[in-house]
Design a protein around this motif. Structure first.
Motif, PDB file in Angstrom:
ATOM      1  N   LEU A 230       0.073  43.682  14.290  1.00 36.33           N
ATOM      2  CA  LEU A 230       1.493  43.861  13.992  1.00 36.33           C
ATOM      3  C   LEU A 230       1.677  44.421  12.587  1.00 36.33           C
ATOM      4  N   LYS A 231       2.770  45.132  12.407  1.00 36.44           N
ATOM      5  CA  LYS A 231       3.058  45.805  11.131  1.00 36.44           C
ATOM      6  C   LYS A 231       4.094  45.011  10.333  1.00 36.44           C
ATOM      7  N   GLY A 232       3.659  44.456   9.211  1.00 39.86           N
ATOM      8  CA  GLY A 232       4.565  43.757   8.310  1.00 39.86           C
ATOM      9  C   GLY A 232       4.308  44.182   6.880  1.00 39.86           C
ATOM     10  N   ILE A 233       4.980  43.523   5.976  1.00 34.77           N
ATOM     11  CA  ILE A 233       4.777  43.818   4.559  1.00 34.77           C
ATOM     12  C   ILE A 233       5.112  42.563   3.760  1.00 34.77           C
ATOM     13  N   GLU A 234       4.384  42.345   2.672  1.00 37.97           N
ATOM     14  CA  GLU A 234       4.749  41.279   1.738  1.00 37.97           C
ATOM     15  C   GLU A 234       5.421  41.961   0.552  1.00 37.97           C
ATOM     16  N   TYR A 235       6.708  41.759   0.462  1.00 38.27           N
ATOM     17  CA  TYR A 235       7.502  42.486  -0.525  1.00 38.27           C
ATOM     18  C   TYR A 235       7.715  41.655  -1.780  1.00 38.27           C
ATOM     19  N   ASP A 236       7.545  42.296  -2.934  1.00 42.04           N
ATOM     20  CA  ASP A 236       7.761  41.660  -4.235  1.00 42.04           C
ATOM     21  C   ASP A 236       9.193  41.927  -4.691  1.00 42.04           C
ATOM     22  N   THR A 237      10.061  40.925  -4.572  1.00 40.31           N
ATOM     23  CA  THR A 237      11.417  41.084  -5.094  1.00 40.31           C
ATOM     24  C   THR A 237      11.392  40.938  -6.614  1.00 40.31           C
TER      25      THR A 237
ATOM     26  N   ASN B  13       4.979  42.566 -12.368  1.00 40.04           N
ATOM     27  CA  ASN B  13       6.039  42.821 -11.409  1.00 40.04           C
ATOM     28  C   ASN B  13       7.246  43.474 -12.074  1.00 40.04           C
ATOM     29  N   LYS B  14       7.601  42.991 -13.269  1.00 40.60           N
ATOM     30  CA  LYS B  14       8.740  43.563 -13.986  1.00 40.60           C
ATOM     31  C   LYS B  14       8.465  45.013 -14.387  1.00 40.60           C
ATOM     32  N   ILE B  15       7.270  45.254 -14.913  1.00 42.90           N
ATOM     33  CA  ILE B  15       6.927  46.609 -15.374  1.00 42.90           C
ATOM     34  C   ILE B  15       6.812  47.573 -14.201  1.00 42.90           C
TER      35      ILE B  15
ATOM     36  N   PHE C  28       8.998  50.841 -13.359  1.00 43.78           N
ATOM     37  CA  PHE C  28       8.347  52.134 -13.168  1.00 43.78           C
ATOM     38  C   PHE C  28       8.821  52.804 -11.882  1.00 43.78           C
ATOM     39  N   ARG C  29       9.095  52.003 -10.861  1.00 42.61           N
ATOM     40  CA  ARG C  29       9.510  52.545  -9.564  1.00 42.61           C
ATOM     41  C   ARG C  29      11.032  52.690  -9.442  1.00 42.61           C
ATOM     42  N   PHE C  30      11.743  52.394 -10.514  1.00 40.77           N
ATOM     43  CA  PHE C  30      13.205  52.459 -10.451  1.00 40.77           C
ATOM     44  C   PHE C  30      13.719  53.831 -10.035  1.00 40.77           C
ATOM     45  N   PRO C  31      13.218  54.938 -10.606  1.00 40.28           N
ATOM     46  CA  PRO C  31      13.742  56.255 -10.190  1.00 40.28           C
ATOM     47  C   PRO C  31      13.545  56.512  -8.694  1.00 40.28           C
ATOM     48  N   ALA C  32      12.365  56.149  -8.179  1.00 39.14           N
ATOM     49  CA  ALA C  32      12.104  56.365  -6.752  1.00 39.14           C
ATOM     50  C   ALA C  32      12.995  55.469  -5.901  1.00 39.14           C
ATOM     51  N   ARG C  33      13.208  54.217  -6.336  1.00 34.41           N
ATOM     52  CA  ARG C  33      14.094  53.319  -5.594  1.00 34.41           C
ATOM     53  C   ARG C  33      15.523  53.861  -5.573  1.00 34.41           C
ATOM     54  N   ARG C  34      15.973  54.347  -6.721  1.00 34.03           N
ATOM     55  CA  ARG C  34      17.336  54.856  -6.817  1.00 34.03           C
ATOM     56  C   ARG C  34      17.532  56.039  -5.886  1.00 34.03           C
ATOM     57  N   ARG C  35      16.551  56.948  -5.846  1.00 32.28           N
ATOM     58  CA  ARG C  35      16.657  58.103  -4.958  1.00 32.28           C
ATOM     59  C   ARG C  35      16.665  57.670  -3.498  1.00 32.28           C
ATOM     60  N   THR C  36      15.780  56.744  -3.156  1.00 37.14           N
ATOM     61  CA  THR C  36      15.635  56.312  -1.768  1.00 37.14           C
ATOM     62  C   THR C  36      16.826  55.486  -1.318  1.00 37.14           C
ATOM     63  N   LYS C  37      17.401  54.694  -2.214  1.00 34.04           N
ATOM     64  CA  LYS C  37      18.532  53.829  -1.859  1.00 34.04           C
ATOM     65  C   LYS C  37      19.774  54.634  -1.477  1.00 34.04           C
ATOM     66  N   LYS C  38      19.823  55.899  -1.847  1.00 30.00           N
ATOM     67  CA  LYS C  38      20.969  56.729  -1.482  1.00 30.00           C
ATOM     68  C   LYS C  38      21.086  56.865   0.038  1.00 30.00           C
ATOM     69  N   ASN C  39      19.963  56.644   0.737  1.00 30.22           N
ATOM     70  CA  ASN C  39      19.975  56.722   2.195  1.00 30.22           C
ATOM     71  C   ASN C  39      20.492  55.430   2.831  1.00 30.22           C
ATOM     72  N   TYR C  40      20.704  54.409   1.979  1.00 27.91           N
ATOM     73  CA  TYR C  40      21.147  53.100   2.476  1.00 27.91           C
ATOM     74  C   TYR C  40      22.386  52.682   1.692  1.00 27.91           C
ATOM     75  N   GLN C  41      23.501  53.341   1.979  1.00 25.10           N
ATOM     76  CA  GLN C  41      24.728  53.140   1.211  1.00 25.10           C
ATOM     77  C   GLN C  41      25.233  51.705   1.243  1.00 25.10           C
ATOM     78  N   TYR C  42      24.929  50.985   2.331  1.00 23.41           N
ATOM     79  CA  TYR C  42      25.427  49.616   2.463  1.00 23.41           C
ATOM     80  C   TYR C  42      24.835  48.682   1.403  1.00 23.41           C
ATOM     81  N   LEU C  43      23.731  49.071   0.773  1.00 25.62           N
ATOM     82  CA  LEU C  43      23.133  48.235  -0.264  1.00 25.62           C
ATOM     83  C   LEU C  43      24.029  48.148  -1.498  1.00 25.62           C
ATOM     84  N   LYS C  44      24.991  49.044  -1.625  1.00 27.96           N
ATOM     85  CA  LYS C  44      25.881  49.043  -2.793  1.00 27.96           C
ATOM     86  C   LYS C  44      27.008  48.041  -2.661  1.00 27.96           C
ATOM     87  N   HIS C  45      27.190  47.466  -1.466  1.00 31.10           N
ATOM     88  CA  HIS C  45      28.321  46.575  -1.230  1.00 31.10           C
ATOM     89  C   HIS C  45      27.890  45.118  -1.298  1.00 31.10           C
TER      90      HIS C  45
END
Length: 273
Positions: free
Chosen positions: A65-72, A250-252, A256-273
């Motif tokens: 099965l395909k899962g992921i352990e995500y670091d919030t 994790n913080k660093i 570092f991934r903030f620009p990529a997250r910001r670009r990718t999050k544009k595809n998920y507008q509901y995350l802004k609400h």
């Protein structure tokens, strides 16, 4: 069906030592029917499975099965499982808040639960700022990892009590990064699981039917158990340095991934609400 629901592969997690093929062969030798790959913020382990599944020889049918352990950024580690037909680049970019992660996974039709919620330091929900307000979150989760072979036994006892209090399905997994830990915990499903969709449907049905009640076959739909606890106490100084090191990493890494997250999050507008 017997599954290890927390597995790290050499192909997908930088701190794992066992390649996927050897991982699978050991689980099969131990009588497992499947595994959930939960590499850190990565699907590379599962991508390796798709590459080798037609040529790997196994002694019996085996489900991966395909899962992921995500670091919030604010609530530790979470296991996220999406439907088979869904892919999400954003889950490979660490640093989402738990609020964003919960919205994302459920919007995409997946399920989500805290990994080792009482584990070590900032890896664990209950040791984070968000964890202090955990009552606001529990009814939004779909399961709790109630046994993790690599955390202190008392942490597992607390996790089990948490899941029972909120009537959530129990997952157990080895969290194996090395060979000797593989298959040291398992989750048993009373229904057939051959895909992510099978698992998601079962967990949702289990939530509708309290675990205190019996399923049609006379047992709980999802049972978790342990074969061996491989927790290592270690030196307290080294352990604390590891906790602090992870926090900084994790913080660093999230920054570092903030620009990529910001670009990718544009595809998920509901995350802004």
């Amino acid at each position: 069906m017997k599954f290890d629901m927390h597995c790290h592969t050499k192909e997908g997690s930088i701190d794992a030592r066992v390649d996927l093929e050897h991982y699978i062969k050991k689980l099969i030798a131990q009588g497992f029917d499947g595994m959930l790959i939960t590499d850190h913020n990565s699907y590379k382990g599962f991508e390796k499975w798709e590459e080798i599944k037609d040529r790997i020889k196994t002694s019996k049918p085996f489900t991966v099965l395909k899962g992921i352990e995500y670091d919030t950024i604010d609530a530790g580690h979470f296991i996220a499982i999406l439907p088979d037909e869904v892919s999400c680049r954003l889950l490979e970019l660490r640093g989402l808040t738990i609020s964003e992660l919960e919205k994302l996974v459920h919007y995409l039709g997946g399920i989500l639960g805290p990994a080792h919620p009482y584990g070590t330091g900032f890896f664990a929900l209950m040791h984070t700022k968000a964890g202090k307000h955990y009552k606001e979150w529990m009814d939004r989760f779909d399961f709790v990892e109630t046994f993790n072979s690599c955390v202190h036994p008392s942490a597992n006892e607390k996790a089990r009590a948490l899941a029972e209090k909120w009537n959530l399905p129990h997952f157990a997994g080895s969290d194996a990064h090395r060979y000797d830990a593989i298959g040291t915990a398992f989750t048993e499903f009373s229904h057939t699981i051959h895909s992510n969709n099978d698992l998601i449907h079962l967990i949702r049905d289990t939530r509708k039917c309290p675990q205190s009640q019996n399923c049609p076959n006379g047992k709980s739909c999802v049972n978790s158990d342990v074969l061996t606890n491989v927790y290592r106490q270690g030196n307290i100084v080294t352990r604390n340095l590891g906790v602090i090191g992870y926090y900084l990493y994790n913080k660093i890494a999230a920054a570092f991934r903030f620009p990529a997250r910001r670009r990718t999050k544009k595809n998920y507008q509901y995350l802004k609400h």
